[in-house]
Structures are given as structure tokens and as C-alpha cells.
Enzyme design. Structure first.
Site, PDB file in Angstrom:
ATOM      1  CG  HIS A  39     -15.115   2.258 -10.776  1.00 37.21           C
ATOM      2  ND1 HIS A  39     -15.647   2.216  -9.626  1.00 37.21           N
ATOM      3  CD2 HIS A  39     -14.091   1.476 -10.720  1.00 37.21           C
ATOM      4  CE1 HIS A  39     -14.959   1.788  -8.805  1.00 37.21           C
ATOM      5  NE2 HIS A  39     -13.794   1.022  -9.280  1.00 37.21           N
ATOM      6  NE  ARG A  65      -8.635  -2.606  -9.973  1.00 41.10           N
ATOM      7  CZ  ARG A  65      -7.342  -1.730 -10.374  1.00 41.10           C
ATOM      8  NH1 ARG A  65      -6.559  -2.145 -11.198  1.00 41.10           N
ATOM      9  NH2 ARG A  65      -7.207  -0.477 -10.023  1.00 41.10           N
ATOM     10  CE1 TYR A  98      -8.863  -7.047  -2.542  1.00 38.67           C
ATOM     11  CE2 TYR A  98     -10.000  -5.661  -4.016  1.00 38.67           C
ATOM     12  CZ  TYR A  98      -8.843  -6.263  -3.666  1.00 38.67           C
ATOM     13  OH  TYR A  98      -7.651  -5.687  -4.412  1.00 38.67           O
ATOM     14  NE  ARG A 148     -10.347  -0.038   1.784  1.00 39.70           N
ATOM     15  CZ  ARG A 148     -10.553  -0.401   0.293  1.00 39.70           C
ATOM     16  NH1 ARG A 148     -11.141  -1.424  -0.085  1.00 39.70           N
ATOM     17  NH2 ARG A 148      -9.997   0.308  -0.368  1.00 39.70           N
ATOM     18  CG  ASN A 170      -2.112  -1.108   1.217  1.00 40.16           C
ATOM     19  OD1 ASN A 170      -2.435  -1.484   0.069  1.00 40.16           O
ATOM     20  ND2 ASN A 170      -2.673  -1.101   2.136  1.00 40.16           N
ATOM     21  NE  ARG A 184      -3.687   4.923 -10.560  1.00 37.52           N
ATOM     22  CZ  ARG A 184      -4.237   5.876  -9.519  1.00 37.52           C
ATOM     23  NH1 ARG A 184      -4.620   5.643  -8.617  1.00 37.52           N
ATOM     24  NH2 ARG A 184      -4.575   7.126 -10.252  1.00 37.52           N
TER      25      ARG A 184
END
Length: 692
Positions: free
Chosen positions: A441, A381, A474, A570, A50, A411
Site C-alpha cells: 500500500h 490504484r 482526493y 475522516r 458507499n 479491492r
């Protein structure tokens, strides 16, 4: 009574500093003794990954703004230079904390469990002999040391690659006097080498860092010279891709041209081993055009991410989370025909507690069904070897009308998305890249099927990506429905993405960049007015980020009117809760646990007629104004009740939740007196999944 100024800078937390604070919360998981040991190691690596991305994108962008002389401030009224100064302080403290956790917590605990990192000074004779052979047979033929002189300038250093700067004395075969050389470790080489117990009398899980082996035998790369120092270093570079979308004819080709340059963007950070002397550090800083504020001296390997290989190499289930099999909703558990189920009722999936397989099966069934005429899908993705893409390829080859909107600007997934776009086109699918200037998105699948002389639309809408691997890591919601109003809306969104024309009015979906922002503001204002009129009012939102300042001011006004507001955010949160007279009624929590919280859910009490939405959009400027996003209603009373129970679980979490206070600090939630510990993720695992 005078109304407070809701644009006061002290009411806003800086977004980049908030993101750094999230990374500190991730690191705390590595320190938590209640987390299994190898999972703690993973959290350390995640915090390091991260932080890499934070420098590659966020710090790199901030540096560019400073270099361009931009002085524009955000809602918190800090200039880019002021923000950079604070980031420098906090990032250095975070890195020191990462290595403290590694050296003082994890390494001793792992060693106690028989997982050891053997340092050079502790190698036995047998270990040293095997490692020397390994160096000569596996490393020496690959390594290419580069002596630095007028004919050999300082080499181009790959982003985040492992390198060594070596100081030398003596003269080489050409009579050149010693100086400085650079050794680059090829990315193909493993960064951790497991010692074979039968050949080295080592334990079953004894490892040596590649950097230790190169350090130990680096002199063999410079025969006849004396090595006086060898120091590992790593440089982090700007990795954001720039494409002038007004000047290009083909976005895919433009990105293909940009991708190789990502590895050599402007340097933004230099990491060196703690034994590197100041003069050598200054030399490297000068070569990379960096200052001391960009310099990080670390007590250990310069790339903690490489430790992520350890959990896969160590077969110790007792040091990992208990395995589980994702569950299935009862209505589809024993019914292979998804279309038949969806004609009867909507299906809600909550990953990873429930399986992602029904989404893949939905596409596979559509591909094989002779009554299916068309499939349309967005892909942001999905991974290089994707069952989702396989199903779309199968459908195209079977003669279905397959249209796929591939977002090339996802990205760090640009290269993979270009490859899958090529594969889909070769199979006969129509591939488009969305709308220039707006990332696509939204997560949408539309299947058109002929039934009894008419067409029926089957739809999947999600909060996360169509990526089977991350669906195990996730948390995300997915809704499968045949609601004709939603089907019509999804059809209109695909028309916008693939064709030309004005935006159509939608029945039920809220869409960015057109209606989502205004609709959310209107719903927050409605809650405020309901509270002022004494009607039921409440707001619950679960998102990854809350940044957009107008929405924050609307939430402040709703709080001032007495609306209870619970926010589960989050990562970045710029809203400051608990400020007397302004945000007294707002509570903000961040849940950091086994799975990365990724669901986006919005709840509005609406005077006793609640509205509940799932969405692909966080509450950020980019999501509202520079992306194509959708929020979709959950109408089925059964699914709404279930989703509200699950939201309530997150609001009751007292073991993995962090509470944001009015001073901008996060403090971990703890069970109250007489209160049992409760983890939302664990409760959902027990309710929805099966333990192995």
C-alpha cells in the site's frame, strides 16, 4: 490514585457503526443548501455507493462470521450478532433518509431549475409515443424475459443489477399457465434516458428512468398474457475475493479465476420498489436465502447511483462547484527540468489544490533522460488509461531498468491491475506482485540517475494513489526529494518487495509491518513523558481511520498526562473523546466537503523539536500488520511550516467539520459568536489553485 481501566468497552466506538456514521455525514452534504444543487445530487449518489460497498464487504464479512459461529468481540465488547442487529436498524434508517432527501429535497429543487424526472403518469402523448418507439427499437431486441417453471429455474442475478419480477395471468403458446417471470436489464443499457425536446416537446433536461419505460411496456414482452404486476429489485452480494494464498502458485492467475465469481457471491441485501406486495417480496427473499432484516423497500429507483450521470448530462455551471485549475509550487511553475529543481530543494505537492502533473512529468522526464538508468514504482490504484503507466511503458521501451510492484489485491481494481501488469510486462518492465499475505500500500517512486560519475536517487513518496483522476477528487500529499538517506531507505524497501532477505534497518522511514506501529507508540509515549516533565507536548494526526486499540490506549494515557491531542479522522474512529479523566484533552473532528479527505499526516511536538510525517498508512490493524506501508519525514523547514499551516486550517474549519462528542455522536461545527465561517478546503483552493 487508582488508574482507570482503559480496556473498558464504553471507551470504544464500534468500527462498523462508526463507518455508517461517516456515510450519514456524506448524506448530510446532499441536504446542505450551501452546496450547489448538482453537487448535492452527487453526494446522494456517493452515499449510496458507499453503502453498497459497506454491504458487499463489511456486512458480508460479518454475516460469514455469524454463520461460522464466531463469538469473538471487539474492544467495544459487542458480538457479531449484536453488531448486525444495530447495523440493521441504522442502515434501514439511512436508506429511508436517502430517499427522503431525493424525493423531498433534491427532486423538487431540480425541477425548479428545469431538471425533471418525468414519471409514467405524467408523460404527454408525444413523450409516450417517442418512449414507445424507443422501447421497441432499443430495448425490446435486447431484453430476454425468463418465465419461471420447472424447465426455467430462477436465474442467476448479477450483483447490484437492475431486475424486474413480473406476475402474469393467462396461458402462453405452449398452454402453460401464467405465473412469475424475471426481466433482467442488461448493464449496457443506460439507466436514464434524456427526452429529445424537438421530438417530444420536452424541456432541455427532461429524463425518464429505464425502469419506468420497462414498466410501461412490459406487457409487450409477454404477448397474449396479462401482466398483473411488475416490480424492480436489486440484490447486493458478497464481493470480497477469497484466494488461499498458502495453496496457490500464481497469484495473478488465481485472482483471474476468482473475479468472475465476484458477481455471484452470497446475497446480503435485497432492495425492491415500494409497490412490491409482501408475497412477492417473500418469494424473492426465499430465492436469495435472505431474511426480513436484509430487506429494503425503497421509494424510488432501486439504484440511486445511476443518478450520478445527471451532472454530466446537465450543462448548468451555476448548479456546480466553480471550476479551478490546480496550481503549481512556484519553484517548478516555470522550470521544466524537475531534476534540476530537486537537486536544490524538496518539493511538496498538495492535491487536488496543486496539480498531479509534476508527478507524471517526473516519470516522463525519467523515461526520456539518457542519464536515468532505473525506475522503480509501487502501483496500488492507477486507473485503466493512466499517464503514469504510459510513462513506465515508455521508459521500459527506451531500455531503462523498470521495476513495478503491482498490488493485485487492491479491492475492486483487481481486474484493471491485472491488465496494466500484463501491459507493463509486454513492454519489458519487471513486474512483481509484492509479498503474499501483505498488501503493498506504500506509494513510492525511485529514479536512479548517473550524474558526474556517481549515482543519485530521486524519490517521490505519497499519501495517495498514482491515479490522475482521483488526484482531482482526493486530498493527498506528495513529497519529491533527493535526500540520500530517504533514497537509501526507499531502495531497501524495494529490495524487500522484489527479492528475498531479512528486513533492513532504515534510516528515516517508518515501515509497516516492521517498525511503524512500535515507532508511533513510542512517539506517543514520549509526548506523555514530556508533558509529565513539563516540557512542550502535542499530537496532531490526520488519518482516514483510527481503529487500532493499543494506539488508542496510548492516546488515552497521553491525554491523562495533559497532552493536547487533535485528531482529524475522516471515517472510522473507535476512540471516544471528551471522557472525563481519560480523554478530556482529545478532540476529534471529521471534515466532509467537496473533496474526499485522504491525507495522512502525523505531528509530534517532541519537547520543542517537532517531528512531522506524511504516510500511506491509516491507524488500523491491517495497515500496521498486514500491509507494506511507509511514513516519511518532512524535514525542510519551509515545507514543515506550510504543512502545519494547512493542518491548522483543518482544525479551524467551522463549516464542513463534524465534531465527535463523548456520547459517540457527531455534530456539525458552527462559527462561534463573532466568528467568520471558515472552510479549510475553500481556503486551500484560494491559496493554491486558480479559479476558472
Amino acid at each position: 490514585m487508582e488508574r482507570p481501566d482503559l480496556k473498558q468497552p464504553q471507551l470504544y466506538i464500534n468500527r462498523l457503526l462508526s463507518l455508517l456514521a461517516f456515510n450519514a455525514r456524506v448524506l448530510e452534504q446532499a441536504r446542505d443548501p450551501d452546496v450547489p444543487l448538482l453537487e448535492r445530487l452527487k453526494f446522494l449518489c456517493i452515499s449510496s455507493t458507499n453503502l453498497d460497498e459497506f454491504f458487499e464487504i463489511r456486512v458480508a464479512g460479518l454475516k460469514q462470521r455469524i454463520e461460522l459461529g464466531v463469538t469473538q468481540v471487539g474492544p467495544d465488547n459487542r458480538t457479531p450478532t449484536e453488531v448486525m442487529d444495530v447495523i440493521g436498524e441504522e442502515a434501514h434508517a439511512l436508506v429511508e433518509d436517502q430517499y427522503r432527501v431525493l424525493n423531498e429535497d433534491l427532486v423538487p429543487a431540480l425541477e425548479a431549475e428545469g431538471v425533471r424526472f418525468i414519471r409514467r403518469g405524467a408523460w404527454s402523448e408525444a413523450q409516450r409515443g417517442w418512449l414507445h418507439r424507443y422501447f421497441r427499437e432499443e430495448l425490446l431486441p435486447i431484453l430476454s424475459p425468463l418465465g419461471l417453471d420447472p424447465a426455467h429455474p430462477f436465474p442467476r442475478i448479477l450483483n447490484k443489477s437492475l431486475n424486474f419480477v413480473v406476475s402474469l395471468q393467462g396461458r402462453d403458446a405452449f398452454g402453460r399457465s401464467g405465473g412469475v417471470a424475471v426481466v433482467q436489464a442488461p448493464r449496457a443499457l443506460p439507466r436514464l434516458i434524456q427526452l429529445p425536446p424537438e421530438e417530444t416537446d420536452s424541456g432541455p433536461y427532461d429524463f425518464v428512468f429505464l425502469s419506468s419505460i420497462i414498466h410501461a411496456f412490459v406487457d409487450e414482452l409477454f404477448p397474449g398474457m396479462t401482466v398483473t404486476g411488475c416490480y424492480q429489485f436489486r440484490v447486493t452480494r458478497n464481493s470480497d475475493l477469497f484466494v488461499d494464498e498458502e495453496e496457490i502458485d500464481d497469484l495473478r492467475r488465481a485472482l483471474e479465476g476468482e473475479l468472475p465469481q465476484r458477481r455471484y457471491g452470497a446475497a446480503v441485501r435485497l432492495e425492491v420498489a415500494d409497490n412490491c406486495p409482501d408475497d412477492m417480496a417473500d418469494y424473492l427473499l426465499e430465492e436469495f436465502g435472505l431474511g426480513r432484516e436484509d430487506f429494503y423497500r425503497v421509494n424510488g429507483p432501486v439504484n440511486l447511483n445511476r443518478l450520478l450521470a445527471i451532472p454530466d448530462l446537465v450543462n448548468r455551471p451555476d448548479l456546480k462547484h466553480t471550476g479551478f485549475t490546480p496550481g503549481l509550487p512556484p519553484e517548478i511553475a516555470h522550470q521544466p527540468d524537475l531534476f534540476a529543481v530537486l537537486r536544490e530543494r524538496d518539493v511538496l505537492l498538495h492535491h487536488p489544490f496543486e496539480s498531479f502533473t509534476p508527478v507524471v512529468d517526473f516519470l516522463r522526464q525519467a523515461a526520456a533522460d539518457p542519464h536515468v538508468l532505473a525506475i522503480k514504482q509501487t502501483l496500488y490504484r492507477t486507473g485503466p488509461e493512466s499517464a503514469v503507466v504510459d510513462a513506465l511503458v515508455q521508459a521500459a521501451r527506451a531500455g531503462k531498468e523498470v521495476t513495478v510492484v503491482v498490488e493485485l489485491r487492491a479491492r475492486f481494481d483487481e481486474e484493471a491491475n491485472i491488465a496494466l501488469a500484463n501491459r507493463l510486462q509486454e513492454a519489458g518492465a519487471h513486474v512483481v506482485y509484492g509479498v503474499v499475505g501483505y498488501k503493498t500500500h506504500a506509494k513510492l517512486i525511485l529514479v536512479v540517475r548517473r550524474e558526474g560519475g556517481r549515482l543519485r536517487q530521486y524519490v517521490h513518496l505519497g499519501t495517495g494513489n498514482y491515479h490522475p483522476r482521483t488526484a482531482r477528487l482526493y486530498t493527498d500529499y506528495g513529497l519529491l526529494t533527493t535526500d540520500p538517506r530517504i533514497g537509501e531507505d526507499v531502495h531497501k524497501v524495494f529490495l524487500q518487495l522484489t527479492s528475498l532477505g531479512r528486513a533492513s534497518d532504515l534510516n528515516d522511514l517508518l515501515q509497516a509491518p516492521f517498525t511503524l506501529h512500535d515507532a508511533l507508540r513510542d512517539k506517543i509515549k514520549r509526548e506523555r513523558k514530556n508533558a509529565e516533565a513539563g516540557r512542550p507536548a502535542r499530537i496532531i494526526a490526520k488519518v482516514n481511520s483510527l481503529v487500532e486499540s493499543r494506539l488508542i490506549r496510548d492516546l488515552y494515557r497521553a491525554s491523562m498526562a495533559g497532552v493536547p491531542i487533535d485528531l482529524v479522522v475522516r471515517g472510522m474512529c473507535c476512540l471516544r473523546p471528551g471522557v472525563e479523566g481519560i480523554s478530556d484533552n482529545i478532540r476529534v473532528r471529521s471534515v466532509v466537503g467537496r473533496f474526499l479527505e485522504h491525507t495522512r499526516v502525523y505531528y509530534f511536538e517532541n519537547g520543542g523539536s517537532p517531528e512531522l510525517y506524511g504516510s500511506s498508512a491509516d491507524w488500523m490493524e491491517r495497515n500496521f500488520f498486514r500491509r507494506v506501508e511507509v511514513a516519511f519525514p518532512i524535514r525542510d523547514p519551509r515545507l514543515r511550516a506550510r504543512l502545519l499551516r494547512e493542518l491548522d486550517a483543518y482544525l479551524r474549519d467551522n463549516t464542513q467539520a463534524w465534531l465527535l462528542h463523548s456520547d459517540g455522536a457527531y455534530r456539525r461545527a458552527e462559527p462561534g459568536e463573532g466568528e467568520a465561517p471558515f472552510s479549510a478546503q475553500q481556503a486551500l483552493l484560494e491559496d493554491l489553485a486558480e479559479e476558472l
